[in-house]
Design a protein around this motif. Structure first.
Motif, short mmCIF file in Angstrom:
data_model
loop_
_atom_site.label_atom_id
_atom_site.label_comp_id
_atom_site.label_asym_id
_atom_site.label_seq_id
_atom_site.Cartn_x
_atom_site.Cartn_y
_atom_site.Cartn_z
N ALA A 241 -10.26 30.22 -13.54
CA ALA A 241 -10.56 31.34 -14.44
C ALA A 241 -10.27 30.94 -15.88
O ALA A 241 -9.34 30.19 -16.16
N ALA A 242 -11.07 31.46 -16.79
CA ALA A 242 -10.90 31.17 -18.21
C ALA A 242 -9.64 31.85 -18.74
O ALA A 242 -9.34 32.99 -18.39
N LYS A 243 -8.90 31.15 -19.58
CA LYS A 243 -7.69 31.71 -20.18
C LYS A 243 -7.91 32.08 -21.64
O LYS A 243 -7.17 32.86 -22.21
N TYR A 244 -8.94 31.48 -22.25
CA TYR A 244 -9.22 31.72 -23.67
C TYR A 244 -10.70 31.99 -23.86
O TYR A 244 -11.55 31.37 -23.24
N ARG A 245 -11.00 32.92 -24.77
CA ARG A 245 -12.39 33.25 -25.08
C ARG A 245 -12.56 33.15 -26.58
O ARG A 245 -11.77 33.69 -27.36
N GLY A 246 -13.62 32.46 -26.98
CA GLY A 246 -13.89 32.25 -28.39
C GLY A 246 -14.61 33.42 -29.02
O GLY A 246 -15.04 34.36 -28.35
N PRO A 247 -14.80 33.37 -30.35
CA PRO A 247 -15.44 34.46 -31.07
C PRO A 247 -16.90 34.68 -30.68
O PRO A 247 -17.43 35.78 -30.82
N GLU A 248 -17.56 33.65 -30.17
CA GLU A 248 -18.96 33.79 -29.78
C GLU A 248 -19.13 33.76 -28.26
O GLU A 248 -20.20 33.43 -27.76
N GLY A 249 -18.07 34.08 -27.54
CA GLY A 249 -18.15 34.17 -26.09
C GLY A 249 -17.85 32.89 -25.35
O GLY A 249 -17.92 32.84 -24.12
N GLU A 250 -17.51 31.82 -26.07
CA GLU A 250 -17.17 30.56 -25.40
C GLU A 250 -15.87 30.75 -24.64
O GLU A 250 -15.03 31.55 -25.02
N THR A 251 -15.71 30.02 -23.56
CA THR A 251 -14.47 30.13 -22.78
C THR A 251 -13.86 28.75 -22.58
O THR A 251 -14.55 27.72 -22.64
N TRP A 252 -12.55 28.78 -22.32
CA TRP A 252 -11.82 27.56 -22.01
C TRP A 252 -10.73 27.91 -21.01
O TRP A 252 -10.05 28.92 -21.14
N THR A 253 -10.58 27.08 -19.98
CA THR A 253 -9.61 27.35 -18.92
C THR A 253 -8.19 26.96 -19.31
O THR A 253 -7.24 27.32 -18.62
N GLY A 254 -8.04 26.20 -20.38
CA GLY A 254 -6.73 25.71 -20.76
C GLY A 254 -6.47 24.33 -20.21
O GLY A 254 -5.42 23.75 -20.44
N ARG A 255 -7.43 23.79 -19.48
CA ARG A 255 -7.31 22.45 -18.92
C ARG A 255 -8.22 21.50 -19.68
O ARG A 255 -9.27 21.90 -20.18
N GLY A 256 -7.82 20.26 -19.71
CA GLY A 256 -8.65 19.26 -20.36
C GLY A 256 -8.54 19.32 -21.87
O GLY A 256 -7.64 19.94 -22.43
N ARG A 257 -9.49 18.71 -22.51
CA ARG A 257 -9.49 18.64 -23.97
C ARG A 257 -9.78 20.00 -24.58
O ARG A 257 -10.63 20.74 -24.11
N MET A 258 -9.06 20.31 -25.64
CA MET A 258 -9.23 21.59 -26.32
C MET A 258 -10.62 21.62 -26.96
O MET A 258 -11.03 20.66 -27.62
N PRO A 259 -11.37 22.72 -26.78
CA PRO A 259 -12.72 22.78 -27.34
C PRO A 259 -12.69 22.84 -28.87
O PRO A 259 -11.71 23.25 -29.49
N ARG A 260 -13.79 22.42 -29.45
CA ARG A 260 -13.90 22.34 -30.90
C ARG A 260 -13.68 23.69 -31.57
O ARG A 260 -13.03 23.79 -32.59
#
Length: 114
Positions: A78-97
Protein backbone atom coordinates in the motif's frame (compact mmCIF):
# COMPACT_ATOMS: atom_id res chain seq x y z
CA UNK A 1 61.34 -38.17 -21.47
CA UNK A 2 63.28 -36.27 -18.85
CA UNK A 3 63.08 -32.55 -18.43
CA UNK A 4 66.67 -32.16 -19.58
CA UNK A 5 65.91 -33.95 -22.90
CA UNK A 6 63.95 -30.96 -24.24
CA UNK A 7 65.59 -27.62 -24.93
CA UNK A 8 62.66 -25.20 -24.87
CA UNK A 9 64.78 -22.38 -26.28
CA UNK A 10 65.21 -24.27 -29.57
CA UNK A 11 61.46 -24.83 -30.09
CA UNK A 12 59.30 -22.55 -32.20
CA UNK A 13 56.01 -21.12 -30.96
CA UNK A 14 53.88 -23.75 -32.76
CA UNK A 15 56.13 -26.51 -31.41
CA UNK A 16 55.82 -25.13 -27.88
CA UNK A 17 52.03 -24.96 -28.21
CA UNK A 18 51.95 -28.57 -29.41
CA UNK A 19 54.19 -29.61 -26.52
CA UNK A 20 51.84 -27.90 -24.05
CA UNK A 21 48.78 -29.61 -25.57
CA UNK A 22 50.51 -32.99 -25.49
CA UNK A 23 51.57 -32.45 -21.86
CA UNK A 24 48.02 -31.48 -20.84
CA UNK A 25 46.62 -34.57 -22.55
CA UNK A 26 49.19 -36.79 -20.83
CA UNK A 27 48.42 -35.17 -17.46
CA UNK A 28 44.67 -35.71 -17.91
CA UNK A 29 45.28 -39.36 -18.78
CA UNK A 30 47.47 -39.88 -15.71
CA UNK A 31 44.88 -38.21 -13.46
CA UNK A 32 42.07 -40.39 -14.81
CA UNK A 33 44.17 -43.52 -14.31
CA UNK A 34 45.08 -42.54 -10.75
CA UNK A 35 41.45 -41.71 -9.98
CA UNK A 36 40.22 -45.05 -11.30
CA UNK A 37 42.89 -46.90 -9.32
CA UNK A 38 41.99 -45.04 -6.11
CA UNK A 39 38.28 -45.74 -6.55
CA UNK A 40 38.99 -49.45 -7.09
CA UNK A 41 41.16 -49.58 -3.96
CA UNK A 42 38.44 -47.90 -1.90
CA UNK A 43 35.81 -50.32 -3.28
CA UNK A 44 37.95 -53.28 -2.27
CA UNK A 45 38.52 -51.91 1.24
CA UNK A 46 34.82 -51.12 1.65
CA UNK A 47 33.88 -54.61 0.45
CA UNK A 48 36.15 -56.14 3.10
CA UNK A 49 34.11 -54.26 5.69
CA UNK A 50 30.85 -55.30 4.07
CA UNK A 51 30.05 -51.79 2.88
CA UNK A 52 29.38 -50.08 -0.41
CA UNK A 53 31.58 -47.21 -1.51
CA UNK A 54 28.58 -44.84 -1.41
CA UNK A 55 28.00 -45.73 2.25
CA UNK A 56 31.38 -44.24 3.13
CA UNK A 57 30.70 -40.85 1.63
CA UNK A 58 28.92 -38.23 3.69
CA UNK A 59 25.61 -37.26 2.23
CA UNK A 60 25.05 -33.52 2.15
CA UNK A 61 22.57 -32.33 4.75
CA UNK A 62 20.06 -29.57 4.31
CA UNK A 63 21.59 -26.19 3.65
CA UNK A 64 20.90 -24.07 6.68
CA UNK A 65 22.67 -20.92 5.60
CA UNK A 66 20.27 -20.21 2.74
CA UNK A 67 18.07 -17.17 3.19
CA UNK A 68 14.38 -17.83 3.18
CA UNK A 69 12.32 -15.64 0.88
CA UNK A 70 10.26 -12.94 2.52
CA UNK A 71 6.67 -13.92 3.16
CA UNK A 72 5.45 -10.76 1.45
CA UNK A 73 7.81 -10.97 -1.53
CA UNK A 74 6.07 -10.10 -4.78
CA UNK A 75 2.94 -8.77 -3.11
CA UNK A 76 1.67 -5.27 -3.72
CA UNK A 77 2.41 -2.79 -0.94
CA UNK A 78 0.00 0.00 0.00
CA UNK A 79 1.14 3.54 -0.74
CA UNK A 80 2.32 5.55 2.28
CA UNK A 81 2.81 8.89 0.51
CA UNK A 82 0.78 10.73 -2.11
CA UNK A 83 2.13 13.60 -4.16
CA UNK A 84 0.41 16.84 -5.15
CA UNK A 85 -0.55 15.44 -8.56
CA UNK A 86 -1.70 12.03 -7.33
CA UNK A 87 1.66 10.26 -7.51
CA UNK A 88 2.20 7.61 -4.87
CA UNK A 89 5.17 6.06 -3.13
CA UNK A 90 5.20 3.03 -0.83
CA UNK A 91 8.18 4.26 1.18
CA UNK A 92 10.37 1.51 -0.26
CA UNK A 93 13.18 1.92 -2.69
CA UNK A 94 14.51 5.17 -4.03
CA UNK A 95 12.64 8.31 -3.04
CA UNK A 96 10.70 9.68 -6.03
CA UNK A 97 11.73 12.94 -7.62
CA UNK A 98 8.52 14.76 -6.66
CA UNK A 99 9.13 14.03 -2.98
CA UNK A 100 12.84 14.86 -3.17
CA UNK A 101 12.02 18.25 -4.72
CA UNK A 102 9.30 18.93 -2.13
CA UNK A 103 11.72 18.14 0.73
CA UNK A 104 14.28 20.43 -0.88
CA UNK A 105 11.70 23.26 -0.85
CA UNK A 106 11.10 22.90 2.88
CA UNK A 107 8.17 20.49 3.00
CA UNK A 108 8.16 17.54 5.40
CA UNK A 109 7.70 13.95 4.31
CA UNK A 110 4.81 13.65 6.78
CA UNK A 111 2.94 16.32 4.78
CA UNK A 112 2.46 13.73 2.04
CA UNK A 113 1.51 10.77 4.28
CA UNK A 114 -1.64 8.94 3.19
Amino acid sequence: MAKSDINLNNLSVPELNQLIEDAKAALDGKKQGAKAQLIEEMREKAAKLGLELGDLLDKPGPRTNVRKPRSDAGKAVAAKYRGPEGETWTGRGRMPRWLTEALHHGKAKEDFAV
